[in-house]
Motif scaffolding. Structure first.
Motif, PDB file in Angstrom:
ATOM      1  N   ARG A  10       3.127   5.800  -3.406  1.00 18.15           N
ATOM      2  CA  ARG A  10       4.264   6.537  -3.947  1.00 18.15           C
ATOM      3  C   ARG A  10       4.321   6.508  -5.467  1.00 18.15           C
ATOM      4  N   THR A  11       3.750   5.472  -6.082  1.00 14.65           N
ATOM      5  CA  THR A  11       4.022   5.257  -7.507  1.00 14.65           C
ATOM      6  C   THR A  11       2.820   5.400  -8.434  1.00 14.65           C
ATOM      7  N   ILE A  12       1.607   5.315  -7.945  1.00 13.42           N
ATOM      8  CA  ILE A  12       0.458   5.157  -8.841  1.00 13.42           C
ATOM      9  C   ILE A  12       0.166   6.414  -9.654  1.00 13.42           C
ATOM     10  N   PRO A  58       7.122   4.832 -12.036  1.00 16.52           N
ATOM     11  CA  PRO A  58       6.314   5.943 -11.500  1.00 16.52           C
ATOM     12  C   PRO A  58       5.110   6.225 -12.396  1.00 16.52           C
ATOM     13  N   ASN A  59       4.024   6.659 -11.775  1.00 16.88           N
ATOM     14  CA  ASN A  59       2.801   7.027 -12.500  1.00 16.88           C
ATOM     15  C   ASN A  59       2.227   5.875 -13.332  1.00 16.88           C
ATOM     16  N   GLN A  63       0.824  -1.202   0.000  1.00 21.04           N
ATOM     17  CA  GLN A  63       0.000   0.000   0.000  1.00 21.04           C
ATOM     18  C   GLN A  63       0.862   1.259   0.000  1.00 21.04           C
ATOM     19  N   GLU A  64       1.954   1.211   0.749  1.00 17.82           N
ATOM     20  CA  GLU A  64       2.873   2.355   0.757  1.00 17.82           C
ATOM     21  C   GLU A  64       3.517   2.530  -0.608  1.00 17.82           C
ATOM     22  N   ASN A  65       3.874   1.417  -1.240  1.00 17.30           N
ATOM     23  CA  ASN A  65       4.471   1.465  -2.575  1.00 17.30           C
ATOM     24  C   ASN A  65       3.476   1.999  -3.606  1.00 17.30           C
ATOM     25  N   ILE A  66       2.236   1.578  -3.526  1.00 17.33           N
ATOM     26  CA  ILE A  66       1.195   2.072  -4.430  1.00 17.33           C
ATOM     27  C   ILE A  66       1.028   3.577  -4.276  1.00 17.33           C
TER      28      ILE A  66
END
Length: 304
Positions: A23-25, A71-72, A18-21
């Motif tokens: 930062r990157t979504i 990213p994104n 969830q933390e990774n999502i």
């Protein structure tokens, strides 16, 4: 906007992804996570519940042991669906040939560059091996069309997920759901299924292909045999025959070596009869191969 649906077996892994999502979504999103630490519910049941709860029109079904490196990536997903009205599923790994012989999305016996399309960093949980970046884009495409994608991560339209739900009655555990859903979208809904190379994900585990996996795949193939094989590749008729011949021979040996009884392997062949590919002549050839393999295993010479 994306609705992300996760069946969670580990609270720490869920928090990490969830933390990774976050930062990157790169787009508005929601995570719909279902705690399932002891596997009380099958993944089809969970994914169907998530689709019903979702607020957004694009759904992302994913494992929790993933790490997004792009990213994104959410923007890229939404752009694919917005620009391609007939795309129903987007994944990061898939194969060009879904065999009639029971197996996953990857057909080893398909001797072609179209065997796989993927861009995934594969980690290993059960073996001490370094990560492998599996990148294969044989035609240098932006999107590659396939009949099925790997269930580690894939996105779809909510309307399709509601109309063609995961088969929770047939598949009660954690295997085969990706193939079943993709075949519904590809064969019944007649939408395109594509692999994108613009999103890189690390998958922390290599999966387990045990007897439970095999049992689910056998049930899946009984359901879909009328429509298989399925492919997006141009394959001469003669080569299609030899793909299935190699695949069925390997499957017969694999099942016998894995402890399946003669009658169970025979049933696998019988369940394939609805397919046009399983002609009476081909069936008899495979049945005779089964008889020979079973006989050899029963009469193997003992060491002196």
């Amino acid at each position: 906007m994306l609705s992300i649906i996760i069946a969670s077996a580990n609270a720490d892994d869920l928090a990490q992804v969830q933390e990774n999502i976050e930062r990157t979504i790169g787009v508005p999103y929601e995570v719909i996570a279902f705690a399932n630490p002891n596997g009380e519910k099958g993944i089809c049941e969970i994914y169907n519940a998530g689709a019903r709860q979702a607020r957004y029109e694009v759904l992302c079904f994913m494992h929790e042991d993933l790490e997004f490196r792009t990213p994104n990536w959410g923007r890229k997903v939404l752009e694919i669906f917005a620009q391609n009205s007939q795309v129903g599923v987007v994944g990061v790994a898939g194969g060009g040939y879904k065999a009639l012989a029971p197996m996953g999305w990857y057909c080893l016996e398909f001797h072609s560059d179209d065997r796989s399309y993927q861009n995934v960093i594969q980690g290993y949980k059960h073996q001490r091996l370094p990560d492998v970046h599996a990148y294969h884009n044989p035609h240098r495409e932006v999107l590659s069309e396939v009949p099925c994608v790997d269930g580690l991560w894939f996105c779809t339209r909510r309307e399709l997920a509601l109309k063609y739900p995961f088969d929770a009655q047939l598949l009660r555990y954690f295997h085969g759901y990706d193939l079943d859903y993709c075949l519904s979208v590809f064969i019944l809904a007649k939408y395109r299924i594509v692999v994108t190379y613009d999103i890189l994900i690390r998958h922390a585990s290599e999966g387990t292909f045990d007897k439970k996996w095999q049992d689910e795949i056998l049930k899946l193939h009984k359901k879909w045999s009328k429509y298989l094989p399925a492919t997006t590749s141009e394959i001469p008729e003669r080569e299609r025959y030899f793909i299935e011949k190699r695949a069925f021979k390997n499957k017969i040996e694999e099942m016998l070596d894995g402890g399946y009884l003669f009658g169970e392997v025979q049933r696998m062949l019988i369940n394939s009869l609805p397919s046009e590919r399983m002609s009476p002549r081909f069936f008899l050839k495979m049945y005779w191969y089964l008889v020979k393999q079973a006989w050899q295993r029963r009469h193997v010479a003992l060491p002196k």
